[in-house]
Design a protein around this motif. Sequence first.
Motif, mmCIF file in Angstrom:
data_model
loop_
_atom_site.group_PDB
_atom_site.id
_atom_site.type_symbol
_atom_site.label_atom_id
_atom_site.label_comp_id
_atom_site.label_asym_id
_atom_site.label_seq_id
_atom_site.Cartn_x
_atom_site.Cartn_y
_atom_site.Cartn_z
ATOM 1 N N ILE A 104 0.884 -1.371 0.462
ATOM 2 C CA ILE A 104 -0.316 0.469 0.285
ATOM 3 C C ILE A 104 0.736 1.421 -0.493
ATOM 4 O O ILE A 104 0.301 2.317 -0.681
ATOM 5 N N GLU A 105 1.694 1.592 0.489
ATOM 6 C CA GLU A 105 2.868 2.338 1.171
ATOM 7 C C GLU A 105 3.270 3.081 -0.456
ATOM 8 O O GLU A 105 3.082 4.104 -0.691
ATOM 9 N N ASP A 106 3.349 1.961 -1.482
ATOM 10 C CA ASP A 106 4.046 2.978 -2.411
ATOM 11 C C ASP A 106 2.751 3.168 -3.980
ATOM 12 O O ASP A 106 3.033 3.749 -4.326
ATOM 13 N N LYS A 107 1.816 2.834 -3.040
ATOM 14 C CA LYS A 107 0.467 3.418 -4.159
ATOM 15 C C LYS A 107 0.440 5.400 -3.345
ATOM 16 O O LYS A 107 -1.073 5.543 -3.820
ATOM 17 N N ARG A 108 0.323 5.823 -2.561
ATOM 18 C CA ARG A 108 0.584 6.274 -1.949
ATOM 19 C C ARG A 108 0.706 8.459 -3.074
ATOM 20 O O ARG A 108 1.726 8.053 -2.453
ATOM 21 N N GLY A 109 0.039 8.798 -3.060
ATOM 22 C CA GLY A 109 -0.354 9.819 -3.719
ATOM 23 C C GLY A 109 -0.363 10.115 -4.883
ATOM 24 O O GLY A 109 -2.383 9.851 -4.537
ATOM 25 N N TYR A 110 -0.599 11.305 -5.553
ATOM 26 C CA TYR A 110 -1.988 11.568 -7.072
ATOM 27 C C TYR A 110 -1.914 10.781 -7.944
ATOM 28 O O TYR A 110 -0.391 10.375 -8.714
ATOM 29 N N TRP A 111 -2.789 10.671 -8.611
ATOM 30 C CA TRP A 111 -3.347 9.210 -9.724
ATOM 31 C C TRP A 111 -3.986 10.273 -10.164
ATOM 32 O O TRP A 111 -5.309 10.992 -9.982
ATOM 33 N N LYS A 112 -3.476 10.694 -11.736
ATOM 34 C CA LYS A 112 -4.179 11.217 -12.524
ATOM 35 C C LYS A 112 -4.616 10.712 -13.254
ATOM 36 O O LYS A 112 -3.973 9.719 -14.430
#
Length: 130
Positions: A104-112
């Motif tokens: 899960i940790e590396d899926k955090r952030g902005y998804w455009k």
Amino acid sequence: MKKKNNRPIEIDLINYGRYSEWDRDNESLPKFIELTDTIEAALGVEFGMIVEIRKARGRYLQFEIDHPPFKDQDGNTEPPFTGTFRVKHNPFHFFLGDTVWDPIEDKRGYWKLSIHLDGKMLLSKTINII
């Protein structure tokens, strides 16, 4: 000779945010749960947007999901997810999104999330996974 569809496409954002689990092999769209552009990261959370497309029957549109940098099985940074879909009828509803998976940790952030026609962006929505 069949006439080419050159009419301007109409596209509207119907909703975005959290959705029920989506069966990608089924033509029905996931159920809308919550309108939000910030999603708490949790295993299996489905997020994205549903759009309505008009005046585009038979045309092929492109999509792109630009995501936070994460690695594939070989340790390489995954490029944005891209693809093409055909508008089957007017109006046409389309879901563009993804699911949070391990780690899960590396899926955090902005998804455009973007929809394009011949390189021209028709619509885009950014969702923040926190």
